[in-house]
Scaffold this motif. Structure first.
Motif, PDB file in Angstrom:
ATOM      1  N   ALA A   1      40.809  19.091  15.269  1.00  0.00           N
ATOM      2  CA  ALA A   1      40.746  17.734  14.731  1.00  0.00           C
ATOM      3  C   ALA A   1      41.995  17.426  13.921  1.00  0.00           C
ATOM      4  CB  ALA A   1      39.502  17.569  13.874  1.00  0.00           C
ATOM      5  N   TYR A   2      42.411  18.396  13.088  1.00  0.00           N
ATOM      6  CA  TYR A   2      43.617  18.176  12.287  1.00  0.00           C
ATOM      7  C   TYR A   2      44.839  18.005  13.184  1.00  0.00           C
ATOM      8  CZ  TYR A   2      42.901  18.274   7.291  1.00  0.00           C
ATOM      9  OH  TYR A   2      42.599  17.916   6.020  1.00  0.00           O
TER      10      TYR A   2
ATOM     11  N   LEU B   1      40.837  21.817   2.803  1.00  0.00           N
ATOM     12  CA  LEU B   1      39.470  21.639   3.303  1.00  0.00           C
ATOM     13  C   LEU B   1      38.732  22.976   3.307  1.00  0.00           C
ATOM     14  CD1 LEU B   1      37.288  19.908   4.567  1.00  0.00           C
ATOM     15  CD2 LEU B   1      38.341  20.247   6.787  1.00  0.00           C
TER      16      LEU B   1
ATOM     17  N   GLN C   1      40.843  12.430   5.425  1.00  0.00           N
ATOM     18  CA  GLN C   1      42.238  12.554   5.860  1.00  0.00           C
ATOM     19  C   GLN C   1      42.331  13.097   7.273  1.00  0.00           C
ATOM     20  OE1 GLN C   1      44.651  14.761   3.151  1.00  0.00           O
ATOM     21  NE2 GLN C   1      44.111  13.476   1.418  1.00  0.00           N
ATOM     22  N   MET C   2      41.407  13.979   7.583  1.00  0.00           N
ATOM     23  CA  MET C   2      41.417  14.583   8.912  1.00  0.00           C
ATOM     24  C   MET C   2      41.126  13.528   9.970  1.00  0.00           C
ATOM     25  SD  MET C   2      39.297  17.906  10.079  1.00  0.00           S
ATOM     26  CE  MET C   2      37.704  17.273  10.484  1.00  0.00           C
ATOM     27  N   ILE C   3      40.210  12.626   9.648  1.00  0.00           N
ATOM     28  CA  ILE C   3      39.810  11.640  10.644  1.00  0.00           C
ATOM     29  C   ILE C   3      40.749  10.444  10.679  1.00  0.00           C
ATOM     30  CG2 ILE C   3      37.958  10.107  11.392  1.00  0.00           C
ATOM     31  CD1 ILE C   3      36.013  12.068  10.047  1.00  0.00           C
TER      32      ILE C   3
ATOM     33  N   SER D   1      44.801  14.588  14.705  1.00  0.00           N
ATOM     34  CA  SER D   1      44.983  13.452  13.798  1.00  0.00           C
ATOM     35  C   SER D   1      46.346  13.461  13.125  1.00  0.00           C
ATOM     36  CB  SER D   1      43.874  13.418  12.746  1.00  0.00           C
ATOM     37  OG  SER D   1      44.140  14.343  11.729  1.00  0.00           O
TER      38      SER D   1
ATOM     39  N   ARG E   1      47.952  15.412  -0.197  1.00  0.00           N
ATOM     40  CA  ARG E   1      47.750  13.981  -0.065  1.00  0.00           C
ATOM     41  C   ARG E   1      48.900  13.248   0.612  1.00  0.00           C
ATOM     42  NH1 ARG E   1      45.386  13.336  -5.392  1.00  0.00           N
ATOM     43  NH2 ARG E   1      43.361  13.984  -4.653  1.00  0.00           N
TER      44      ARG E   1
ATOM     45  N   GLU F   1      37.360  14.072   0.736  1.00  0.00           N
ATOM     46  CA  GLU F   1      38.713  13.531   0.819  1.00  0.00           C
ATOM     47  C   GLU F   1      39.470  14.174   1.979  1.00  0.00           C
ATOM     48  OE1 GLU F   1      40.957  13.377  -2.848  1.00  0.00           O
ATOM     49  OE2 GLU F   1      42.804  13.606  -1.707  1.00  0.00           O
ATOM     50  N   GLU F   2      39.295  15.485   2.126  1.00  0.00           N
ATOM     51  CA  GLU F   2      39.996  16.187   3.197  1.00  0.00           C
ATOM     52  C   GLU F   2      39.497  15.742   4.568  1.00  0.00           C
ATOM     53  OE1 GLU F   2      42.612  18.281   3.148  1.00  0.00           O
ATOM     54  OE2 GLU F   2      42.746  17.708   1.045  1.00  0.00           O
ATOM     55  N   VAL F   3      38.183  15.583   4.685  1.00  0.00           N
ATOM     56  CA  VAL F   3      37.630  15.198   5.983  1.00  0.00           C
ATOM     57  C   VAL F   3      38.101  13.793   6.351  1.00  0.00           C
ATOM     58  CG1 VAL F   3      35.506  14.652   7.200  1.00  0.00           C
ATOM     59  CG2 VAL F   3      35.653  16.737   5.854  1.00  0.00           C
TER      60      VAL F   3
ATOM     61  N   LYS G   1      46.550  10.343   6.544  1.00  0.00           N
ATOM     62  CA  LYS G   1      46.832  10.391   5.106  1.00  0.00           C
ATOM     63  C   LYS G   1      47.455   9.122   4.577  1.00  0.00           C
ATOM     64  CE  LYS G   1      47.115  15.281   5.513  1.00  0.00           C
ATOM     65  NZ  LYS G   1      47.155  16.479   4.734  1.00  0.00           N
TER      66      LYS G   1
ATOM     67  N   ALA H   1      51.818  13.312   5.026  1.00  0.00           N
ATOM     68  CA  ALA H   1      52.322  12.477   6.111  1.00  0.00           C
ATOM     69  C   ALA H   1      53.814  12.197   5.924  1.00  0.00           C
ATOM     70  CB  ALA H   1      51.535  11.172   6.175  1.00  0.00           C
TER      71      ALA H   1
END
Lengths: 419, 421, 250, 231, 315
Positions: free
Chosen positions: B355-356, B292, E109-111, B359, A41, E105-107, E114, A44
């Motif tokens: 994608a990761y 994921l 964050q991916m888009i 982003s 989480r 939640e992961e997706v 975070k 970043a």
């Protein structure tokens, strides 16, 4: 069933064997482990730290490295904000023969690392490790829990609160302060430091409220707290909140028209400013840092360094301590003439460095860097806006006042055992 | 002799593997990982006593794991400070088990009156409360910093100090073997059989004289005992117990392990714990998207493989037991099926990784590595290639899966015919 | 010693406002086969559920061998020596046939919740299970998961579990439901074979089965017993004919 | 109108229907008789798609075996289940409303027709279906199905649990329905009304049709009655 | 007294936000028996969609389109994910949605990264509508209240009055019968699930800018939504409303009055000068444990009245 088990174990042995042989070593670099959350989480924050350290190491390397040509390399070790993984990554660092690990996100993990390294160094003489702490602020690490193997390059909670209180005392309009903090170790140490230092340094200021909340985003609705603050007649809120607890607090306050000032440690983190959205412009929020981009009178080399960093990375420039840490480490290695941890650690003791606000010193007594701090406001009027990952929030920091070394230097209770 | 081997072969083999492992694995990191694996195997098996054997889905079993861990950490500190009587560190896990048992008996009594969703929700409620308490009751939990401890305390019988990880490895290995054997034995007792009966058909159980509540309560308590045992070993291994050990994330992780491994099969949780620990320790260094992938793997198993990965293995048990030669005919269909799956997965991984990367990157750099190939993530080529692989793999799967299924069914039919004759 | 195995005294049961059982008095003699028949919705299954403790009574009382069992928990009633089978097959589908029977037996043999001894090592359990397997003709299916049995074998297992409990009062809810004619014949033979010295209460729709087996028949209509007696009496009873075939058939 | 050929059906492992053949012609009332548990209800459920059928079921010259039950209902096949399945929380009016399928205008029946047929229901129009008496529930179920304007109604044991005068009423209603050109497939245990209103009767036993003929044929066939129907 | 009324009012404001979230979940449960663990994730998805849409075309179109999109995603999840799992039973469904929450939640964050995204309250409503006890109540908060009341009324009417609503109620008791009357129940299920998710989406659109839009918002809000619907009684709209209001008000009261819990511990003979663990407990006040109270309530409710306040069946 029997076969399943046999196959399973065979597989495990094979996999483990394969992966355990892959660790390699290079001679002409000094590897420094950075144990931070690089997944999960709050990855970043960890990645920003990795960027900052990598950039700092690159700068040293561009100037010819240390010990006449040896390069520094930062190795990211993901702890996913998890205690076991922190330990695991420490073991990995040991496997790779690293002498230096850096960490700062999460005082609980920092505490673990201190304990781990104490034990490790005791059990494995000759293979010592040194922990360079860039952001974990629990005061105890340089007080009763202090360790020879730990060096802190950030101001601790008490120092930061001291700077905030110094600034509060300068503002004669502040009469009533309300304290709201997170109910855990950090929040409580903020609370007690603030109580003590307000009494010492700003005796005219009255504490009209002193609240602890359930931390880590458990409070969804801050309205009742805001109502209490309003009812208390406070003109200033002093809070150590961070993350969602800070964001929701500010958003709630702005939408309820609470017109107090906020004195904070972490209210100005770029991720928080992003969370405030347009409320960032409405809130009267101050933060304490070791520097900020818009501070006047910083030396040119700092500006150059910042410009170079921003040219490469899309993050904002938020802190300078990553630079100090790497630069001071490099200087200590050169001074010791070796990369061996014990001489380098001894060289770091008492070392000084020209920081953005003046000289900073690594106090030998407790390994706490002594530094001036600056209190600044979030405002639309500042010249350069904070940018983060391409977002322009329309606000930036503007200096309210500097707390000099005299104001931020506090006694320590550390009784250090040296090897 | 042959009889003994027949009967105890698995356990002897397991003990042998545990014994020789450190000869091959010398890296401290992997020893730590193995230690963690051992702890989690016990925890996963304990959890499966609830989920797999007793049919109770808990979102809060880490509570017992964690509470035992905290207690043991305090106890070790007490020994170190000589305020508490000495207990050999190697026996500390029993104490953890007792703590787990204590809370299991207490909380189990109120929460096991019903199974299903009620039970799941109560477990969630208790988990949230205990997590909140970690921050409130500082003396015991010490908030988010948790409790530090040192396992190197007291006398040093035979020079065992548990200072080195390898010594801890053997401690955990021994306990893992003991706990596994004990939990396996439990499934064979009258109580173990009734546990399964309650899971399958609680109504009928009442009519053969058993109280479902009593059985669930007992299962819950024993499961908490083993969870506590695992928690104690965790504390000894990591020498730190923090609030995350009692939290929802830890409970979720063990649920993932058990279900992915296979809740319906005794070996399942072991397989799950090994696999997930391996991936968790290694994969997260390579990809940001590890969680994921874990979530997707879990969902896939929930949707398509009821008995998890172990179920897929056990499905083939009759074939190798009766006539292993039948696998020959299955090689090609399986290769086709697995190949097309891998293609689809590779495509999906490509897209996710791209994608990761895009982003989370912090520089303007768009060049990265995908499958050891340097590519420009901003350009269309890698995206199209990945999408094409995914689409082609998916299309191939729809063709090859029936072939794979047919070859399996054929082999099983042949086995059945062999058995009948 | 009383010769009444199970006795119902003005038993009532309401579900919400609806009265399902409207005062049933019934005495079932020991070591007899007693059938309860009646049209759909008459409350036969509800009556069974009341006797075995699945639902609490609204009024009245039930006595098993002279001891009151009204509204006790199902497991208490089961321990008191009353076992039942189910209309819809209700077995442990994932366990083998052998284990199904063993589960049915464990309480009675005193194994209760014990987790310190292996079930497989208890010779008394194993021997008794084998005997019941033999008796119900399931020996060849011993290790098959119960869910994979044929329907009639599942019905036989249903009865086998009931027998395993060692109870001497057994309630069978439609033991031949859904069976073909030949299967029904087998089932009747099985029931007759196991009925020695046991009190059997049977709910059944197949009149062939009922008249074949029963010593006594009670007819339940709209929650009331309208007739009770030997098979021949029931066959001739006009009220029964009306309930089954309508009022004016000739 | 409805042709069933060699229909098999299973409940789990149990082979309930073992090759059923039956026909219903337009405008005809046909009864399916037999004791409980012989598979009469299963036959209807299989036709309706609630139980998976094996064999051929043709309705209005269209194969419907394997179709989903809502699609079958939309073709014009109505089903009045034995246990009535009144929606207990909905009012009588709402129950009836749910009988309608979308917005077909030229329906044979309106709600007004229903209330005319059963003034009781009009009185109870706004009470929840769950509190109706058994007879009223039976009426409601029937009316609800009629609201969907079916061409063939399959009625499962409509007189079950009804007082004698209500049984008469049901018989009247069935006649009334048939009078409007609908076909009816009636499942009954009581011979009384079945024999009175049916054009033809089938008798089932152990998953098979064991007798087919007119009501008179059945009255005269003592052995079939003895073996398959009476106590 | 004024503090009481004031806390009541604030509690109602917060409670209605909780209700908005819980309404979709309770709808889904009442029809399908599925306890959707991922419900709060759809809430989060709504907030992110709204952020993205409002970035280009403003808040009001986002208020319409974001929930629609969330609804479509939800319907797709039901059709391709949940329906195949249905045959494995409710535990498998719960597990599926548990995994889904994790993946969503992961997706996200991916888009969207975070860190929190700057999703703002619309400027048109960002003014103080009135002031009470020195606190401004922005027009937006009143708007939220209106929307949540509107959702309650609309949902109530939808379920009670419309044909689809009737079908949903009917399908609850006799799904097979509804199917036999010519209504396509699986499709109704799919869209009901989608609709429930869309309700969560609406809550996300109008709550995301107040609570902060960040990847952890689902996990921090998810459990509390469960608490609401379990306490209210699963499947009961009224129950969800009452429970949400109760929790909202309880939260506000606990903090406003901040009652020390010492007397409770004193009953067990704990001294005020206690040491160790007791020290921590003696110091507790209701304000300090306010966020835990709902869970305490949940556990007590499940133990003593598993069907909740207004539920008709056990959890």
């Amino acid at each position: 069933m029997k076969h399943v088990m046999k196959l399973l174990f065979a597989g495990v042995v094979a996999v483990v064997f394969a992966v355990s042989t892959q660790t390699a070593k290079a001679v002409d670099t000094i590897k420094i482990g950075l144990i931070e959350p690089l997944s999960g989480r709050i990855a970043a924050v960890g990645k920003d730290a990795l960027d900052a350290f990598t950039f700092a190491a690159d700068q040293i390397n561009k100037k010819g490295g240390v010990l006449g040509g040896i390069q520094l390399e930062i190795i990211g070790l993901d702890n996913a904000m998890n205690a076991e993984k922190t330990t695991e990554q420490l073991k990995k660092a040991v496997d790779q023969g690293l002498s230096y690990v850096i960490q700062g996100i999460g005082s609980n993990h920092a505490g673990n690392i201190i304990k781990f390294i104490d034990k490790h160094n005791k059990r494995n003489p000759g293979k010592e490790m040194v922990f360079l702490n860039h952001s974990a602020v629990t005061t105890a690490f340089t007080n009763e829990l202090c360790s020879f193997w730990h060096f802190r390059f950030d101001a601790n909670v008490d120092q930061k609160v001291a700077a905030l209180v110094t600034q509060i005392n300068r503002d004669s309009s502040i009469k009533k302060v309300y304290m709201l903090n997170q109910n855990y170790a950090y929040g409580k140490s903020f609370q007690s430091a603030a109580q003590r230092l307000l009494a010492e340094r700003a005796p005219n200021v009255e504490i009209v409220g002193n609240e602890l909340i359930q931390p880590f985003g458990k409070v969804q609705d801050f309205t009742p707290y805001i109502a209490k603050i309003k009812a208390s007649g406070a003109d200033t809120v002093l809070t150590g909140n961070w993350g969602p607890d800070m964001i929701r607090f500010v958003k709630g306050a702005v939408s309820s028209g609470l017109d107090t000032q906020f004195y904070t440690i972490y209210g100005g983190l770029t991720s928080s400013i992003g969370g405030y959205g347009s409320d960032a412009k409405a809130v009267n929020l101050k933060q304490v840092t070791e520097m900020h981009e818009n501070h006047d009178g910083m030396p040119d080399d700092v500006h150059e360094y910042i410009a170079g960093y921003l040219a490469k990375y899309s993050d904002t420039w938020y802190a300078d301590r990553q630079r100090w840490l790497i630069y001071m480490l490099a200087a200590a290695i050169d001074k010791a003439g070796t990369a061996a941890p014990i001489p380098v650690a001894k060289a770091l003791e008492g070392m000084t460095f020209d920081g953005p606000l003046g000289q900073v010193t690594m106090r030998a007594d407790d390994h706490q860097l002594q530094m001036p701090l600056v209190v600044s406001s979030i405002t639309e009027k500042a010249p350069k806006s904070v940018k983060y990952k391409g977002n322009d929030f329309g606000v930036a920091f503007s200096t309210d006042g500097v707390a000099d070394l005299a104001a931020t230097t506090l006694p320590t209770t550390c009784e250090m055992k040296r090897p | 002799m042959a009889g003994i081997l027949q009967r105890w072969g698995v356990w002897i083999a397991a003990a042998a593997v545990i014994l020789v492992m450190p000869v091959f694995v010398t890296s401290g990191f992997y020893i730590t990982m193995l230690n963690q694996m051992g702890v989690l195997i016990i925890f996963a098996l304990a959890y499966n006593m609830l989920l797999g054997q007793g049919g109770m889905l808990s979102f809060g079993h880490a509570v017992y794991f964690g509470l035992a861990g905290y207690t043991v950490a305090h106890y070790l500190n007490g020994i170190g400070e000589e305020t508490l009587p000495y207990l050999p560190v190697s026996l500390i896990p029993i104490m953890g088990g007792a703590v787990g048992l204590f809370f299991g008996v207490l909380i189990g009594f109120v929460s096991t009156r019903r199974a299903g969703t009620t039970f799941a929700m109560i477990s969630l409620g208790f988990a949230e409360m205990v997590t909140a308490l970690t921050l409130v009751v500082v003396t015991f939990f010490n908030g988010e910093e948790g409790i530090q401890t040192d396992r190197w305390v007291g006398p040093e019988p035979l020079g065992i100090t548990f200072g080195s990880d390898v010594q801890v490895y053997y401690l955990i290995g021994a306990w893992c073997l003991i706990a596994t054997a004990a939990m396996y034995a439990l499934t064979r007792t009258p109580f173990g059989r009734m546990c399964n009966a309650v899971r399958d058909n609680p109504e009928r159980v009442q009519f053969i004289g058993y109280s479902t509540h009593r059985i669930r309560w007992l299962a819950f308590s024993l499961s908490s005992f083993f969870a506590g045992l695992a928690g104690a070993l965790h504390a000894v291994n990591v020498e730190h117990v923090g609030f995350e050990t009692v939290g929802l994330a830890q409970s979720g992780l063990v649920l993932f392990m058990v279900w992915i491994g296979g809740a319906g099969i005794f070996m399942g949780p072991i397989l799950g714990a090994i696999l997930i620990t391996l991936l968790n320790s290694n994969l997260s260094d390579f990809t940001d998207a590890w969680y994921l992938y874990l979530g997707l793997l879990f969902m896939t198993v929930v949707m398509f493989a009821r008995n998890g990965l172990a179920g897929l293995i056990v499905m083939h048990e009759p074939i190798w037991k009766i006539k292993i030669g039948l696998f020959q005919k299955m090689i090609v269909p399986y290769a086709l099926g697995i190949g097309s799956t891998l293609l689809a997965v590779a495509g999906a991984i490509g897209i996710i990784e791209l994608a990761y990367f895009m982003s989370t990157r912090t520089t303007a750099e768009t060049i990265t590595h995908l499958y050891w190939v340097e590519i420009d993530a901003a350009g269309p080529v890698p995206w199209i290639a990945s999408a094409a692989a995914l689409a082609a793999g998916f299309a191939a799967c729809t063709r090859t899966y029936p072939i794979m299924a047919a070859s399996y069914n054929g082999a099983i039919a042949e086995v059945k015919a062999l058995v009948a004759s | 010693m009383s010769t009444t195995a199970i006795e119902l005294r003005s038993v009532h049961k309401n579900f919400g406002a609806t009265e399902i059982i409207r005062g049933v008095d019934l005495a079932i003699e020991q070591a007899k086969i007693h059938a309860i028949i009646g049209p759909n919705g008459a409350g036969k299954s509800t009556l069974f559920n009341l006797m075995t403790g699945l639902h609490p009574l609204t009024a009245g009382s039930i006595h098993l061998k002279g001891r009151e069992i009204s509204s006790q928990a199902p497991y208490d009633i089961a321990r008191a020596g009353l076992a039942r089978s189910f209309q819809v097959t209700n077995i442990f589908a994932n366990m083998s046939v052998f284990e199904n029977i063993r589960c049915g037996m464990m309480w009675d043999r005193g194994y209760k919740y014990s987790f310190w001894r292996f079930a497989g090592r208890q010779r008394d359990l194993t021997e008794n299970c084998e005997a019941i397997l033999q008796q119900t003709g399931l020996t060849s299916r011993r290790n098959v998961p119960a869910g994979l049995l044929s329907y009639s074998d599942q019905r036989a297992l249903e009865i086998a579990i009931t027998l395993a409990s060692g109870a001497d009062v057994i309630l069978l809810d439609e033991p031949t439901a859904g069976m073909s004619r030949s299967e029904t014949t087998q089932a009747v033979d099985l029931i007759r074979a196991v009925s020695d010295n046991k009190t059997l209460v049977i709910v059944e729709h197949d009149m062939g089965v009922v008249f074949d087996l029963a010593d006594t028949i009670s007819v339940l209509v709209y929650g009331e017993i309208i007739a009770s007696g030997a098979p021949e009496e029931i066959r001739g009873d006009p009220k029964v004919r009306e309930a089954y075939l309508g009022a004016e058939v000739d | 109108m409805l042709e069933v050929r060699d229909l098999h059906a299973y409940y789990g492992k149990s082979h309930i229907l073992q090759g059923v053949d039956l026909d219903v012609k337009p405008g005809e009332i046909v009864s399916l008789l037999g004791r409980n548990g012989v598979g009469r209800s299963t036959t209807i459920k299989a036709i309706m798609g609630e139980v998976e059928p094996q064999g051929s079921i043709r309705f209005k010259d269209q194969e419907i075996a394997g179709m989903k039950s809502h699609a079958i209902a939309r073709l014009g096949l109505g089903y009045v289940p034995e246990n009535r399945d009144i929606f207990p929380t909905l009012t009588v009016r709402q129950n009836l409303l749910l009988g309608q399928k979308g917005t077909r205008n030229a329906a044979r029946w309106s709600m007004e027709d229903m209330f005319k047929l059963f003034p009781n229901l009009r009185e109870r129009a706004d009470t929840p279906g769950g509190v109706l008496s058994g007879g009223e529930q039976q009426m409601l179920t029937m009316c609800r199905t009629l609201m969907g304007d079916p061409d063939l109604v399959m009625v499962d044991e409509p007189t079950e649990g009804l007082a004698p005068q209500l049984v008469e009423k049901v018989a009247e209603l069935l006649n009334e329905i048939a009078g409007r050109g609908l076909s009816i497939l009636l499942v009954e245990q009581k011979l009384t009304i079945a024999l009175k209103i049916s054009a033809r009767v089938y008798v089932m036993g152990h998953g098979e049709i064991v007798f087919e003929g007119t009501p008179d044929d059945l009255k005269n066939n003592e052995s079939v009655r003895q073996e398959w129907l009476e106590v | 007294m004024e503090v009481f009324l004031f806390s009541m009012f604030n509690g109602v404001l917060y409670g209605m936000l909780l209700f908005m979230l819980a309404s979709g979940l309770t709808l889904i449960f009442s029809l399908m028996g599925v306890l959707n663990f991922a419900h709060a994730s759809f809430f989060m998805l709504g907030a992110y969609f709204a952020y993205q849409i409002s970035k280009y075309v403003g808040f009001w179109p986002a208020l319409v389109f974001a929930p629609l999109l969330v609804g479509v995603v939800g319907a797709a999840v039901e059709r391709y994910g949940l329906r195949p799992v249905h045959r494995f039973g409710h535990v498998a469904e719960l597990l599926f949605t548990f995994g889904l929450a994790f993946v969503m939640e992961e997706v996200i964050q991916m888009i969207w990264g975070k860190v929190p995204v700057p999703y703002d309250v619309p400027a048109a409503l960002n003014f103080a509508a009135f002031t009470w006890r020195g606190l401004d109540y922005s027009a937006y908060r009143l708007f939220m209240l209106v929307v949540s009341v509107g959702i309650f009324v609309a949902l109530f009417l939808f379920i009670a009055k419309t044909r689809v609503g009737l079908m949903i109620q009917a399908a609850l008791s006799h799904p097979q019968m509804v199917q036999s009357l010519g209504h396509d129940v699986p499709t109704i299920f799919m869209w009901t699930f989608g609709f429930g998710c869309a309700l969560a989406g609406i809550a996300g659109v109008i709550g995301g800018n107040v609570l902060g839009t960040e990847p952890a918002m689902a996990i921090t809000l998810g459990p509390i939504v469960f608490v609401v619907i379990v306490i209210g009684g699963l499947g009961s709209l009224w129950g969800a409303l009452i429970a949400a209001l109760f929790i909202g008000i309880m939260d506000n009261m606990a903090i406003s009055y901040d009652i020390a819990l010492f007397p409770i511990f004193a009953m067990f003979g704990v001294e005020r000068e206690a040491e160790g663990i007791m020290r921590d407990l003696v110091d507790l006040t209701t304000g300090g444990i306010a966020p835990v109270l709902p869970y305490l309530l949940l556990v007590l409710m499940l133990i003593f009245r598993p069907r909740g306040l207004f539920g008709t069946r056990d959890v």
